[in-house]
Design an enzyme around this catalytic site. Structure first.
Site, PDB file in Angstrom:
ATOM      1  N   GLU A   7       0.815  -1.214   0.000  1.00 27.21           N
ATOM      2  CA  GLU A   7       0.000   0.000   0.000  1.00 27.21           C
ATOM      3  C   GLU A   7       0.851   1.268   0.000  1.00 27.21           C
ATOM      4  O   GLU A   7       0.406   2.329  -0.403  1.00 27.21           O
ATOM      5  CB  GLU A   7      -0.927  -0.010   1.223  1.00 27.21           C
ATOM      6  N   ASP A 102      -2.612  -3.193   2.948  1.00 31.99           N
ATOM      7  CA  ASP A 102      -3.012  -3.277   4.359  1.00 31.99           C
ATOM      8  C   ASP A 102      -4.192  -4.227   4.550  1.00 31.99           C
ATOM      9  O   ASP A 102      -5.039  -4.371   3.673  1.00 31.99           O
ATOM     10  CB  ASP A 102      -3.404  -1.891   4.901  1.00 31.99           C
ATOM     11  N   TYR A 316       3.825   3.588  12.314  1.00 31.72           N
ATOM     12  CA  TYR A 316       2.790   4.213  11.505  1.00 31.72           C
ATOM     13  C   TYR A 316       1.759   4.945  12.383  1.00 31.72           C
ATOM     14  O   TYR A 316       1.188   4.358  13.303  1.00 31.72           O
ATOM     15  CB  TYR A 316       2.095   3.100  10.716  1.00 31.72           C
TER      16      TYR A 316
END
Length: 829
Positions: A7, A102, A316
């Site tokens: 992604e 993801d 993240y």
DNA sequence: GCAAGGTC
């Protein structure tokens, strides 16, 4: 060749690292990183690479009836050409493809977008792998057991795209057309932004409708052996304890009784030990909220987190997960902090018998909770804000593995002259996680040890008259929490939605308050399109998406039904089109109205000239041509404060961090008219030839400058700060023969010096700031570039990349070419 | 130029 698609670039790099055991190498293709080893290639997308839209014949807002959008075709087209191109090229050479986006709904849809691009080029098998976090074990496991893409789940995401686009675009166009707002100031509505706006508007309505009530509270200072503490009067109100006295007479009576009493007898002592558990791991919302209490806006917190993530210092930042994955070894991560600034904290945590992290309620599969990676930046690499946010993330991780704190609560009740008094003491016995996480409140309240039956001296008694307060406005982080609890938006979009409301002129200031326009938009929607301002729309969409994902419904079932509902909304809207438009227009005007025009009595409004600059003009135009200038910088907004002398509301200029208040524009203009120009030297441009002189001038727009007395024949000018008294010193600049200036504004005088030197320094600083805005160009690189006289964006754009690369260490010619491309692209926009 | 969702 086996092609793997992720992604984002970061995930691509890490997966390549794991699968190749570190042997993968990166190469650039159309500006996209491709990681390669053996016959494998990994490429990262950038989220969605194709987007939905209407065909071009629907582009003109005036030519198309908004209602026509409901049944218009919806097309998908690449939004990231270079990435799509790279994917196509790689596909042709692939004999197997693996989608590794993801592990969530949007990831499945992004995976399907990649699937279709690949499928268009080749017939090779396309598999799907799913993993909950990018760790060696999970990734290897997933690749050993590939699965197929879940087209139903992807279709659920597509239904969302279609419904959001149709409802958002059709209603936005309708409202904008009805209010004749077609430029940049269109009037937008949407499934997420509008219910969010309604939250803010509803709260403002409660505040406006609030009717304060009087009440009284009584306090007594009690003394035990000279040790004082405060106790509050309370009474029994139908079996429950009440502190607020609603009747003035009763309050006065209690006050007198307490004043008459000489001592209070302790009737009850209760001790309790309370465990104060450490906080859960950070998800995005909790992180934004913690950063919010340090003074960061949601947007700012996220953008700093983004940078720290890209630099590799933290994980993240967009996640809903509050449970650390199994393979996060807390001890190992703590170890990474020994010998650093955080040595003491890490050491004390490592000393604990067992290290068991806390867990929240939400466990998701896409990303781990936000935590430090164990890689530490140099203090000097980060600016103050970045460091503060980094430290917050580090300390939050520490807190989640720390011991609980324990508090001792001491409740004392005493009686004096038939009045009950109570005091609640709080003492931190075991600081636990507070030692490593100083952000959450650990304030104590001292109440001495007393015993039942003991007499305490009443030192002082106070009666306080109070009023009930209206509910408080939502702060940004409270709003994000509220959105999360209602299911509005996602972890990655909530802060953007709030930012969008500011941009659209719907909310102002912080905590946000709604504009008149916002109230009108919400009112119009409530009356004719209730669903779009209700959180129900999202809840129903979630249900429909679940049905599609489980195969109980199809994409068409759901979108067709939604289209029918919107048709009905439009039936009602069409009949009231003028009414809605008029109301919106009035509100737009109200947001721009300052007060009466001194010449004709009509309203003075903030208006926009044909060149796009703002000024104050009369609504009576063209009969009345009265105007006042405004500062050229920032977006002017009307604020609540009012000038008593001119009966005009004040103006504030919004310019991000440079936001400032202009005040009453009439006052500013009058001040300028009354002030005299002060000559300080010769004009460097025309002094010798035409005798021009430089003077400190006050302009009617509120700004000050050093400018030539021959203006407008000579336009030479230097900027001066808007605020503070300017003192002209005796010392003169040897180079420019101008006096040094000092600005007195607040406590510390600012020695601005020679205005020409000052401006030159300012420009140099500005150009460094501009350079640093480029991707991957840090302050240090900017300094190195400045050494070879590449100081501005223009400099950078015209240099020979190879030449500069040989002169400047650590910067490649490729990198410079990329910056140049970036600048070219920006210029093309 | 409209939405919301990814990501930078």
């Amino acid at each position: 060749m086996e092609l793997i698609i992720t992604e984002k670039d970061n995930a691509a790099r890490r997966i390549a690292e794991i699968l190749s055991e570190g042997s993968a190498e990166a190469e650039r293709r159309n500006g996209v990183n491709v990681y390669r080893w053996g016959d494998k290639r990994v490429v990262g997308l950038s989220g969605h690479v194709v987007g939905v839209d209407f065909p071009p014949e629907y582009n003109d807002w005036r030519d198309v009836q908004p209602v026509e959008l409901i049944d218009a075709d919806i097309t998908k087209s690449p939004t990231k050409e270079n990435i799509v191109q790279t994917l196509r090229e790689l596909s042709r050479r692939a004999d197997e493809a693996v989608i590794a986006t993801d592990y969530d709904r949007e990831g499945e849809l992004i995976g399907k977008e990649a699937y279709e691009i690949i499928d268009d080029e080749t017939d090779v098998p396309i598999k799907r792998v799913r993993f909950s976090s990018i760790t060696e074990r999970e990734v290897r496991d997933a690749f050993a057991n590939p699965d197929d893409l879940d087209f139903d789940l992807a279709a659920a995401g597509e239904a969302r795209q279609v419904i959001d686009l149709i409802w958002g675009a059709a209603l936005t166009r309708f409202l904008s057309l009805s209010a004749r707002q077609l430029g940049d100031d269109f009037i937008s509505v949407g499934r997420v932004q509008s219910p969010t706006l309604k939250l803010i508007v509803d709260r403002e309505r409660e505040i406006e409708a609030f009717d304060p009530e009087d009440y009284w509270e009584l306090f007594a200072d009690l003394l035990k052996d000279g040790d004082g503490f405060e106790a509050q009067y309370f009474y029994d109100d139908d079996g429950s304890e009440a502190e607020r006295v609603w009747d003035e007479e009763a309050a006065n009576e209690a006050f007198e009784r307490l004043q008459e009493a000489s001592a209070a007898t302790v009737t009850q002592v209760r001790r309790r030990t309370r465990t104060d558990n450490p906080p859960d791991p950070f998800n995005t919302t909790a992180f934004i909220s913690a950063a919010g209490s340090l003074g960061y806006s949601a947007q700012r917190a996220m953008s700093i987190a983004e940078e720290l993530y890209t630099a590799g210092y933290m994980t993240y930042p967009r996640t809903d997960n509050t449970v650390y994955p199994d393979d996060l070894d807390p001890e190992e991560l703590l170890d990474a902090f020994t010998g650093t600034t955080f040595d003491e904290e890490a050491a004390s945590l490592l000393e604990q018998d067992d290290i068991e992290p806390t867990e929240g309620d939400d466990e998701t599969t896409d990303h781990p909770p936000i935590h430090p990676t164990g890689e530490l930046p140099n203090r000097s690499e980060l600016d103050e804000d970045e460091w503060e946010i980094f430290e917050l993330v580090v300390r939050r991780f520490f807190a989640t593995v720390a011991e609980p704190a324990t508090w001792e609560h001491l409740r004392v009740v005493a009686e004096a002259n038939d009045c009950q008094l109570k005091a609640n003491g709080k003492r931190l016995v075991e600081p636990g996680y507070h030692d490593v996480y100083p952000y959450s409140s650990a304030s104590e309240n001292h109440v001495p040890d007393v015993e039942e039956g003991e007499d305490l001296v009443i030192d002082d008694v106070e009666l306080e008259a109070k009023q009930t307060q209206p509910p408080r406005r939502y702060g940004q982080s409270r709003l994000i929490e509220k959105m999360e609890s209602l299911g509005l938006g996602t972890k990655a979009t909530r802060h953007n939605t709030i930012e969008k409301l500011y941009d659209r002129g719907y909310i102002e200031q912080d905590p946000p308050r709604p504009t008149t326009l916002a109230k009108a938009v919400v009112e119009a929607a409530e009356e004719f399109a209730d669903l779009i301002v209700s959180e129900e729309m999202t809840a129903e969409l979630e249900e429909d998406m679940a049905a599609i994902a489980s195969g109980e419904a199809t994409l068409d079932d759901v979108t067709d039904e939604s289209r029918e509902m919107l048709e009905k909304v439009f039936d009602a809207l069409h009949e009231s089109r003028e009414e809605v438009g008029d109301h919106l227009q009035e509100s737009l005007k109200a947001d721009r109205t300052l007060g009466p025009c001194p010449e004709c009595g009509e309203d003075l409004l903030i208006r926009k000239s044909r060149h796009g600059s703002h000024f104050v003009g009369c609504d009576g135009f063209p009969d009345c041509r009265y105007t006042l200038p405004l500062p050229s910088k920032g977006e002017p907004t009307v604020i609540d404060e009012k000038c008593e002398e001119h009966d005009l509301k004040h103006v504030k200029l919004l310019a991000g961090r440079d936001t400032f208040t202009h005040g009453c524009p009439q006052c500013r203009a009058d001040e300028a008219d009354e002030s005299e120009d002060e000559v300080i030297g010769d004009c460097p441009e025309c002094g010798e030839e035409d005798g021009g002189e430089l003077a400190i001038k006050q302009l009617r727009s509120g700004s000050r400058l050093v400018g030539c007395t021959r203006y407008p024949d000579c336009e030479y000018s230097l900027p001066l700060p808007r605020r503070g008294d300017i003192e002209i010193e005796d010392e003169r600049c040897a180079e420019h023969d101008l006096p040094e200036l000092t600005v007195h504004n607040g406590d510390e005088p600012w020695e601005l010096g020679c205005p020409i030197c000052n401006y030159e320094e300012y420009q140099a600083r500005q150009s460094v700031d501009d350079l640093v805005d480029l991707d991957g160009l840090g302050e240090r690189t900017a300094e190195k570039l400045a050494d070879v006289e590449v100081e501005t964006l223009q400099d950078l754009q015209r240099v020979d990349a190879d030449e500069v690369a040989t002169d400047v260490q650590g910067v490649s010619a490729d990198q410079i070419r990329e910056w140049q491309a970036q600048l070219g692209a920006e210029a093309a926009d």
